[in-house]
Design a protein around this motif. Structure first.
Motif: not given
Ligand SMILES: Cc1cc2nc3c(=O)[nH]c(=O)nc-3n(C[C@H](O)[C@H](O)[C@H](O)COP(=O)(O)O)c2cc1C
Ligand code: SF4
Ligand code: FES
Lengths: 162, 526
Positions: B430, B432, B435, B515, B518, B523, B526
Motif C-alpha cells: 500500500s 506510495d 510520497r 509511482d 501516474r 492520482v 485513489e
C-alpha cells in the motif's frame, strides 16, 4: 505533566547556578529551565547570556536551533506523535488525522482548554511497535485510533472535571 | 508477605522494563503479577530485566524453572490471573506459552555477542553483570598496554556501527598517538534514524556494558573524561544510564582509581534536544559544547581536534558495547563471525510493517530475505512486502528483487545502499513511493543544520518538485529537475545529511518508477 511554574527570576537564577559547574553548560541549563517553567522564557535569555559570557543573540541561536526547546508555555500535557518512516508504514498518517480531529488541534498547537499540546517527532525508538506516541514521558506502542482514545481517556476525564 | 519465606519456594519472574515493553503495558503487567501473587499468598521475586528483543511478544514474561526460563507473551494485565490458574510459575502450558525462551527459533538462531546479556540480567545489578561475564574485558584491558588494547580492537575487524563503518581500531590509534593534556571519549547515543532502537535497548538492558566499553576505550587512548550524548526522546535510557553510572562509581568501576589501579575515568550523560543532525559526530561535539549543532568541516578530524578542541574518540553505542567481548574473548573470536571486510555481528532491527519486529543479532552475511521472512515473518498486515528502507532515513529503498543481497557493507554499497546502523523498515504494497521520496526531502529540509546551500535550500526545492510530480504536473520535466537537484545535493553538501538524502529519493525513482508517473487522473481516483 508539563511544568507549570510561573516565571521567577530568582528560581531561574538558582536553576542556572545549579548547572554552573558543567562544561558546555548551556544545553543542560536550557533543559533544566524548560523542566522548571515548561518553556524557555524570553527573560531567561539575558540571564544565560550573562552567566555564560555570551551574547543574547548566541543564546537565542541555540534555543531556536533545537526542536525540543519551546518559547511559549505548552498545554498541561504534551503529545508527541512519531512521523518517521517505520510509523508511516503502519499508517501513522491516519492516526495523526484521527488525533487532529479528536482533539481539534494541529501540530505545534495547544488545545483551546490548554490541556494538550501536539508535537511531531521523528522516531521514538519504538519502531517495531509502530505507530508510536509519547504522552508526557510515557511511551505507547501499536497506537491505533481506538487505543489513542483509550490512552487519553483518563486524562481527558480529569481535564473535563477541572 | 504472610508466610515465612523459607517454607515456600521463592519464584522468580522476569518482566521487562525496556521502553518498548513499557509502551505496551509492562508496568501494568508487573503490577498485576505482584497483586495476584499477594492475593494468592505466593512469595515472588519480580526482576525487571531488559528486553530479549522479541518485541512482538512484549510484554514477554519469563518464569525461572529448573529447565531454564519459560516464556509467556504477549502478557497483558488481564491475562495474569489466568496464567496463575494455569500454573505458569511452574512453567505450565497456556495459550500464551512459548516454552523455553532460549529455544524460541527467533532467539535460538541468533548469534548474540553484543546483546548476550540484554534481556537476561537485571540491568542495574552490578552483581548480575559480573555473574554474566561483565567487566572481564575491562579487567584484561587493565593489565594491557594501551597499544595492545588498540591492536586487539583493530585485529577484531570492528567497524563503526553508527553508519559509516570506519574501523574502530584505526580511529583509536589516531587518538592514542595524538599528544594532548586532555583527551575525551564521546559516545554517540543520538540514534536518530527511523527503524533503529538497538542503542536504546542496550542502554536500557545492559548499561554497564557501555560503561565498560567506554572505560576500555579511555584506557586504550589515554582519555580521562567521557560523555554519553543521548537523545531527549529516550528518557528511560537517560535514567537507566545515569543510575548505572552512579552505581559504577560506587563500586569503583568509574572514578579516580579504577579498581585500585592508577587509571582514572569520569563519565557523564548529556541530553540532546531533538535535532537529528546532532547524530553527525561534529554536530554532536558542538552540541556537547553548548552550541548550535552545526556540522564542522573536516579536517581537522575529531580524533585530533574534537571536544573542546582536544583529541576525542567518537563512537556509536554499539561500537563501544562490542568492545568488552572483544577484549574478553579475543580479537580472533570476534573476527571469526562475518564475511569479507564486515566482521563480527550486527544487531539488525526489524521495524515498521513486520510481523515479528525486534532485534536480530547475526553475523554479517545474513540476507535481507532471511531477516524479513525467516525472522520477521513477513508483514503484520499480511500483504506482500513491496519495499524496505535499509540504513535509516538516508538509506535506500530496496525492492524484493534485491532481498537476496547479503548484509555486508561492500555488497550494499555496490547497489548504492547502506547497512548503516542495521535498521530495516518494512512497507507493504500500500506504500506510495513518490510520497516516501517527498518525505525524504521534507525530513532533510526540517533537519538540515543550515550550514550549506545545497542541503538547506535544495531540500526545500526537492519538496516542491515532488509536490508537482505527485500532482502530475509536467512529470518528465520535473523528474529531470529532481535528478539535477539530487546531483547538486550529492556533490555540494558538506555532510551526509544533504549528501545522502538523494539516496532514498533516487532509489525510489529507480526501483519504483511507476509511482512517479501516474496520471493526475489516476492520482485523483485513489
Ligand atoms: C546526518 C547524520 C546523522 C548521524 N546520526 C548518527 C547517530 O544517530 N548515531 C551514530 O552513532 N552515528 C551517527 N552518524 C555517524 C556519526 O557521524 C559518526 O560517524 C559515528 O558516530 C562514529 O562512530 P562509529 O565509528 O562508532 O560508527 C550520523 C551521521 C550523519 C551524517
Ligand atoms: S549537508 Fe546539510 S546538515 Fe550537512 S552541513 Fe550541510 S547544511 Fe548542514
Ligand atoms: S519510526 Fe516511529 S518510533 Fe521509530
Amino acid at each position: 505533566m508539563n511544568a507549570r511554574s510561573p516565571w521567577s527570576e530568582d528560581r531561574a537564577t538558582a536553576v542556572i547556578a545549579a548547572n554552573r559547574h558543567l562544561r558546555g553548560a548551556l544545553l543542560p541549563m536550557l533543559h533544566a529551565l524548560q523542566e522548571e517553567f515548561g518553556c524557555i522564557d524570553e527573560e531567561a535569555i539575558p540571564l544565560l547570556a550573562r552567566e555564560l559570557n555570551l551574547s543574547r543573540a548566541d543564546v537565542h541561536g541555540v534555543v531556536s536551533f533545537y526542536h525540543e526547546f519551546r518559547r511559549s508555555r505548552p498545554g498541561r500535557h504534551t503529545i508527541k506523535v512519531c512521523r518517521a518512516e517505520a510509523c508511516q508504514s503502519m499508517n501513522a498518517d491516519g492516526l495523526i488525522d484521527h488525533i487532529r480531529r479528536r482533539l481539534k488541534v494541529d501540530f505545534h498547537e495547544t488545545t483551546a482548554d490548554d490541556a494538550f499540546s501536539l508535537e511531531p517527532v521523528f522516531c521514538l525508538g519504538n519502531c517495531a511497535l509502530a505507530p508510536a506516541v509519547m504522552v508526557d514521558e510515557t511511551l505507547h506502542g501499536r497506537v491505533s485510533p481506538a487505543r489513542f482514545d483509550a490512552i487519553t481517556a483518563s486524562t481527558l476525564a480529569t481535564e473535563a472535571a477541572r | 508477605m504472610s508466610e515465612p519465606l523459607h517454607t515456600v519456594a521463592l519464584h522468580t519472574v522476569y518482566v521487562p522494563r525496556d521502553a518498548a515493553a513499557l509502551s505496551v503495558g509492562a508496568d501494568e503487567t508487573a503490577a498485576a503479577i505482584r497483586a495476584e501473587a499477594t492475593r494468592r499468598g505466593i512469595p515472588l521475586r519480580i526482576v525487571r530485566n531488559g528486553s530479549r528483543g522479541m518485541l512482538w511478544l512484549e510484554t514477554l514474561v519469563e518464569v525461572e524453572t529448573p529447565e531454564g526460563r519459560v516464556a509467556y507473551g504477549p502478557v497483558m494485565a488481564e491475562d495474569v490471573a489466568g496464567l496463575f490458574d494455569a500454573g505458569f510459575l511452574e512453567g505450565a502450558d497456556h495459550a500464551l506459552a512459548h516454552g523455553l525462551t532460549e529455544k524460541i527459533p527467533y532467539f535460538a538462531r541468533q548469534e548474540r555477542l553484543t546483546f548476550a546479556r540484554c534481556g537476561i540480567i537485571d540491568p542495574l545489578s552490578v552483581e548480575d553483570y559480573r555473574l554474566h561475564g561483565g567487566f572481564r574485558g575491562l579487567e584484561r584491558a587493565l593489565a594491557m598496554t594501551p597499544a595492545e588494547i588498540v591492536t586487539e580492537v583493530t585485529d577484531s575487524g570492528l567497524r563503526g556501527r553508527g553508519g559509516a563503518g570506519f574501523p574502530t581500531g584505526i580511529k583509536w590509534n589516531t587518538v592514542l598517538n595524538a599528544q594532548a593534556d586532555q583527551k575525551y571519549i564521546c559516545c554517540n547515543a543520538d540514534e536518530g534514524d527511523s527503524g533503529t532502537f538497538a542503542d536504546r535497548m542496550i542502554m536500557e538492558g545492559d548499561p554497564f556494558c557501555l560503561i565498560e566499553g567506554m572505560t576500555i576505550a579511555a584506557i586504550a587512548v589515554g582519555a580521562t573524561e567521557g560523555y554519553i550524548y543521548i537523545r531527549s526522546e529516550y528518557p528511560h535510557a537517560v535514567a537507566t544510564m545515569r543510575e548505572a553510572i552512579r552505581l559504577a562509581y560506587d563500586e569503583k568501576w568509574l572514578g579516580d582509581e579504577i579498581h585500585g589501579t592508577g587509571h582514572r575515568f569520569h563519565l557523564d550523560v548529556r541530553v540532546g534536544a531533538g535535532a537529528y543532525i546532532c547524530g553527525e559526530e561534529t554536530s554532536m561535539l558542538e552540541s556537547l559544547e553548548g552550541k548550535r549543532g552545526t556540522v564542522r568541516a573536516k579536517p581537522p578530524l575529531p580524533a585530533l581536534e574534537g571536544l573542546f578542541g582536544k583529541p576525542t574518540v567518537v563512537n556509536n553505542v554499539l561500537s563501544l558495547t562490542s568492545v568488552p567481548i572483544i577484549l574478553d574473548r579475543g580479537a580472533d573470536y570476534y573476527r571469526d563471525f562475518g564475511v569479507g571486510r564486515s566482521r563480527g555481528t550486527l544487531a539488525f532491527q526489524l521495524a515498521g510493517n513486520i510481523k515479528h519486529g525486534g532485534i536480530v543479532e547475526k553475523a554479517f552475511g545474513v540476507t535481507l530475505h532471511e531477516l524479513l521472512y525467516e525472522f520477521g515473518g513477513g508483514t503484520i498486515t499480511g500483504r506482500p512486502i513491496r519495499a524496505v528502507q535499509a540504513g535509516g532515513p538516508l538509506g535506500a529503498y530496496l525492492p524484493p528483487s534485491l532481498f537476496d543481497l547479503p548484509k555486508d557493507y561492500e555488497a550494499f554499497a555496490a547497489v548504492e545502499a547502506m547497512v548503516g546502523h542495521g535498521g530495516i523498515v518494512v512497507f507493504d504494497d500500500s506504500v506510495d513511493m513518490a510520497r516516501q521520496a517527498r518525505f525524504a526531502m521534507e525530513f532533510c529540509a526540517a533537519e538540515s543544520c543550515g550550514k550549506c546551500t545545497p542541503c538547506r535550500i535544495g531540500a526545500v526545492r526537492g519538496v516542491e518538485v515532488m509536490d508537482r510530480i505527485i500532482a502530475g504536473e509536467k512529470v518528465a520535466t520535473n523528474i529531470t529537475l529532481l535528478n539535477d537537484l539530487c546531483e547538486v545535493m550529492t556533490d555540494g553538501s558538506l555532510c551526509a545529511m544533504g549528501g545522502m538524502t538523494p539516496i532514498p529519493v533516487r532509489s525510489a525513482l529507480k526501483h519504483f518508477p511507476e509511482d512517479f508517473t501516474r496520471s493526475p487522473a489516476a492520482v485523483a481516483a485513489e
